[in-house]
Enzyme design. Structure first.
Site, PDB file in Angstrom:
ATOM      1  N   TYR A  53       7.851  24.253   6.455  1.00  0.00           N
ATOM      2  CA  TYR A  53       8.977  23.369   6.107  1.00  0.00           C
ATOM      3  C   TYR A  53       9.663  22.917   7.386  1.00  0.00           C
ATOM      4  O   TYR A  53       9.886  23.732   8.292  1.00  0.00           O
ATOM      5  CB  TYR A  53       9.999  24.091   5.222  1.00  0.00           C
ATOM      6  N   GLU A  55      12.454  20.145   7.529  1.00  0.00           N
ATOM      7  CA  GLU A  55      13.428  19.069   7.333  1.00  0.00           C
ATOM      8  C   GLU A  55      14.150  18.774   8.640  1.00  0.00           C
ATOM      9  O   GLU A  55      14.583  19.698   9.340  1.00  0.00           O
ATOM     10  CB  GLU A  55      14.476  19.453   6.279  1.00  0.00           C
ATOM     11  N   ASP A 199       5.301  -5.706   7.024  1.00  0.00           N
ATOM     12  CA  ASP A 199       4.523  -4.622   6.427  1.00  0.00           C
ATOM     13  C   ASP A 199       3.059  -4.858   6.793  1.00  0.00           C
ATOM     14  O   ASP A 199       2.407  -5.738   6.233  1.00  0.00           O
ATOM     15  CB  ASP A 199       4.730  -4.644   4.906  1.00  0.00           C
ATOM     16  N   THR A 225       0.823   1.883   6.398  1.00  0.00           N
ATOM     17  CA  THR A 225       0.185   3.125   5.980  1.00  0.00           C
ATOM     18  C   THR A 225      -0.772   3.509   7.097  1.00  0.00           C
ATOM     19  O   THR A 225      -1.227   2.663   7.865  1.00  0.00           O
ATOM     20  CB  THR A 225      -0.598   2.943   4.670  1.00  0.00           C
ATOM     21  N   LYS A 228      -5.486   3.126   6.079  1.00  0.00           N
ATOM     22  CA  LYS A 228      -6.336   1.960   5.779  1.00  0.00           C
ATOM     23  C   LYS A 228      -7.172   1.640   7.023  1.00  0.00           C
ATOM     24  O   LYS A 228      -7.946   2.480   7.450  1.00  0.00           O
ATOM     25  CB  LYS A 228      -5.473   0.802   5.296  1.00  0.00           C
ATOM     26  N   ARG A 234      -3.750   9.930   4.637  1.00  0.00           N
ATOM     27  CA  ARG A 234      -2.855   9.177   3.752  1.00  0.00           C
ATOM     28  C   ARG A 234      -1.424   9.401   4.240  1.00  0.00           C
ATOM     29  O   ARG A 234      -1.018  10.529   4.500  1.00  0.00           O
ATOM     30  CB  ARG A 234      -2.990   9.673   2.316  1.00  0.00           C
TER      31      ARG A 234
HETATM   32  N1  DSN Z   1      -2.935   0.367  -2.927  1.00  0.00           N
HETATM   33  C1  DSN Z   1      -2.823  -0.489  -1.778  1.00  0.00           C
HETATM   34  C2  DSN Z   1      -3.885  -1.516  -1.741  1.00  0.00           C
HETATM   35  O1  DSN Z   1      -4.945  -1.262  -2.292  1.00  0.00           O
HETATM   36  O2  DSN Z   1      -3.717  -2.562  -1.153  1.00  0.00           O
HETATM   37  C3  DSN Z   1      -1.502  -1.087  -1.694  1.00  0.00           C
HETATM   38  O3  DSN Z   1      -0.531  -0.117  -1.868  1.00  0.00           O
END
Ligand code: DSN
Length: 418
Positions: A53, A55, A199, A225, A228, A234
């Site tokens: 933990y 925080e 974004d 994120t 990707k 993730r």
């Molecule tokens: N789930 C993502 C995507 O496939 O683009 C977006 O959050």
């Protein structure tokens, strides 16, 4: 008390994980938002850090025992700042959605006006969809892609910005295949006195690898994120100018999250290290080259590419000219049977619902990680077309499934068990 003995091991779930590994490596993974992380990223994700933990932030935690965790988080922060040239980074968001909501919480008041790309034209749920907290708590107005070229229309965005006077303009997409130039967004934001949030969830790896313009010098805040094109675990991340650093950190913790996932933070640090290597540039360039080759090959097979093609890692395919009866939903299902995984996707102004759709979205990050190049993209287009043309013929689908397995066997993802 010890944990359950080996004989009591949860063979049910571990059996299913084995099955999922098999699915991933024997089929073509073409979901534009997915990738194969390195074994090192996975090792960090499955490490003892899941026990801790923490925080707070490095040097300022609410629990003891955080000396090591502090070092790891500080490394993650420094690496991502270096990668994107950012003033400040917060590596704790659990996901892209959490990152976006933290930005709104930190920089807006409920009811404030925001401008973002409509979900059905390639935006994201968290860019003001009425069913998402962003659309429920804030007064979002949406821009749409142009009717003929299906590209962002900066005249329209400017008109809407002048009309609605947003506090923030959100740039960023999840199913828009074209380059996102940051300068016009900045110019419009400056003209109306709005903050600019970018974004880059989908394109973070392309930006890191120099295959897409970097919005960090133009935006007040950049979110993304890490799993990707960036090929990490993730999770989410926020980059800001120094001016917004304190507000963003406060909005992540304690504003919207509790204990950070330190195993994920460590895995992010590992992924950022990998993205800083010169070879990542080659990877990012090859993702884009593969997407261009796949788009061209699909168009030769009779599909229409939304906006005429792609500049990124993804394309949105309009199925209607190929077969007016064929939906995205049916395509996704039948292609899955052939070992080709992608997702149904609305095309701009789609006459069908998001559950049915007239299109599919295809991305090349995963197959590029496997080492596939342009010649394999032509094969993939052929397998997609063959499956869809013969969607009522199980024998042909089985034939394609076998060809897909043979192709994937030539490009093994993991040389050691993960
Ligand atoms: N789930 C993502 C995507 O496939 O683009 C977006 O959050």
């Amino acid at each position: 008390m010890p944990w359950p003995s080996e004989s009591q091991r949860d063979t049910e779930v571990f059996g299913l994980i084995d099955k999922e590994r098999e699915r991933q490596v024997t089929g073509l993974q073409l979901i534009a938002s997915e990738n194969f992380t390195s074994p090192d990223v996975m090792e960090a994700t499955g490490s003892v850090l899941t026990n801790k933990y923490a925080e707070g932030y490095p040097g300022k935690r609410y629990y003891g025992g955080n000396a090591v965790v502090d070092e790891i988080e500080a490394i993650a922060i420094e690496r991502i700042k270096q990668l994107f040239g950012a003033d400040h980074a917060n590596v704790q968001p659990h996901s892209g959605a959490s990152a976006n909501m933290a930005v709104y919480l930190g920089l807006l008041k409920p009811g404030d006006t925001v401008l973002g790309l409509s979900l059905d034209h390639g935006g994201h749920l968290t860019h003001g969809s009425p069913v998402n907290a962003s659309g429920i708590l804030y007064n979002f107005h949406s821009f749409r892609v142009g009717a003929t070229d299906e590209r962002l229309d900066f005249d329209q965005i400017r008109e809407l910005a002048i009309k609605h006077k947003p506090k923030m303009i959100v740039a960023g997409t999840t199913s828009y295949p074209r380059r996102l130039e940051p300068e016009p967004f900045r110019a419009i934001a400056d003209e109306v006195g709005a903050l600019m949030m970018f974004d880059i969830a989908h394109i973070a790896g392309l930006v890191a690898g120099g295959a897409h313009p970097n919005p960090v010098p133009y935006a007040d805040v950049v979110t993304f994120t890490t799993h990707k094109t960036l090929r990490g675990p993730r999770g989410g991340c926020i980059l800001t100018t120094a001016a917004h650093a304190a507000a963003i950190d406060k909005a992540v913790f304690p504003g919207s999250q509790g204990g950070p996932l330190q195993h994920a933070v460590a895995a992010k640090a590992v992924a950022f290290h990998e993205a800083l290597q010169p070879s990542f540039k080659d990877y990012a360039q090859q993702i884009v080259k593969n997407a261009a080759a796949l788009a061209e090959a699909l168009s030769k097979q009779g599909f229409r590419l939304v906006s005429g093609g792609t500049d990124t890692h993804m394309m949105v395919v309009d199925l209607q000219p190929f077969d007016a009866e064929l939906t995205g939903k049916e395509s996704q299902l039948v292609l899955d049977e052939a070992g080709i995984t992608l997702n149904k996707n609305n095309i701009p102004n789609d006459p069908r619902s998001p559950f049915v759709t007239s299109g599919v979205r295809i991305g090349t990050p995963s197959v590029t990680t496997q080492g596939m190049k342009e010649p394999e993209m032509a094969l993939i287009a052929e397998y997609v077309a063959q499956t869809l043309r013969n969607r009522n013929n199980p024998a042909v689908i089985a034939e394609v499934r076998a060809k897909v397995a043979t192709l994937c066997a030539k490009f093994p993802v993991y040389s050691k068990r993960v």
